[in-house]
Design an enzyme around this catalytic site. Sequence first.
Site, short mmCIF file in Angstrom:
data_model
loop_
_atom_site.label_atom_id
_atom_site.label_comp_id
_atom_site.label_asym_id
_atom_site.label_seq_id
_atom_site.Cartn_x
_atom_site.Cartn_y
_atom_site.Cartn_z
N HIS A 1 -19.96 15.44 -12.50
CA HIS A 1 -19.25 15.47 -13.79
C HIS A 1 -17.86 16.07 -13.57
O HIS A 1 -17.50 16.47 -12.47
CB HIS A 1 -20.04 16.24 -14.85
CG HIS A 1 -20.20 17.71 -14.58
ND1 HIS A 1 -20.89 18.56 -15.42
CD2 HIS A 1 -19.78 18.51 -13.56
CE1 HIS A 1 -20.86 19.78 -14.95
NE2 HIS A 1 -20.20 19.78 -13.82
N SER B 1 -22.88 19.12 -9.92
CA SER B 1 -21.51 19.59 -10.05
C SER B 1 -20.94 19.92 -8.67
O SER B 1 -20.90 19.06 -7.79
CB SER B 1 -21.48 20.80 -11.00
OG SER B 1 -20.16 21.19 -11.32
#
Length: 206
Positions: free
Chosen positions: A133, A108
Amino acid sequence: MGNEFDISNAGGLVPMVVEQNARGERAYDIYSRLLKERVIFLIGPVEDYMANLVVAQMLFLESENPDKDIHLYINSPGGSVTAGMSIYDTMQFIKPDVSTVCVGQAASMGALLLAGGAAGKRYCLPHSRMMIHQPLGGYQGQAADIEIHTKEILNIRQQLNEILAKHTGQDAETVARDTDRDNFMNGTQAVEYGLIDAMLDKRPVS
């Protein structure tokens, strides 16, 4: 200037290093000693306190020597976008190149910071895992406020995708597609994607 957030997670057991010179002995915690070598650790969830420490250390090292690389070691599951962006913006702002190294995981926001290192100086160790993501949402409240926050998270998603596209060489549409769901990569895949420049088995010979 040790990383207290790392120390607390280690239960307070921090190795000490004793240096001797003509003036006597001086003891450092291991993180402060490595800071002298221009090594910074970004360990654990990205949040405001940790981000402030990392930013402060980068600014300090820039003041010490604006022409010498800083080495940022990352082992993080990600976290706060705003905290992470404060680190990212500082990495781009300061004069020294910031070399990034993933040890363990960079997921992330951790992956974005890994990719945001100086071009040609972004690495991972052999068994590291990277994951990209889209940002997570979850706001509750009145319908009008939910709509406002929905627009904001979509704006943030576009901004993060543009940053990843800039540093990976992928086009924005590809990044948007690849970040639609959790997208895990090993070192080889991360190199192919452009997230990092090389996977290191051994420290390069200087």
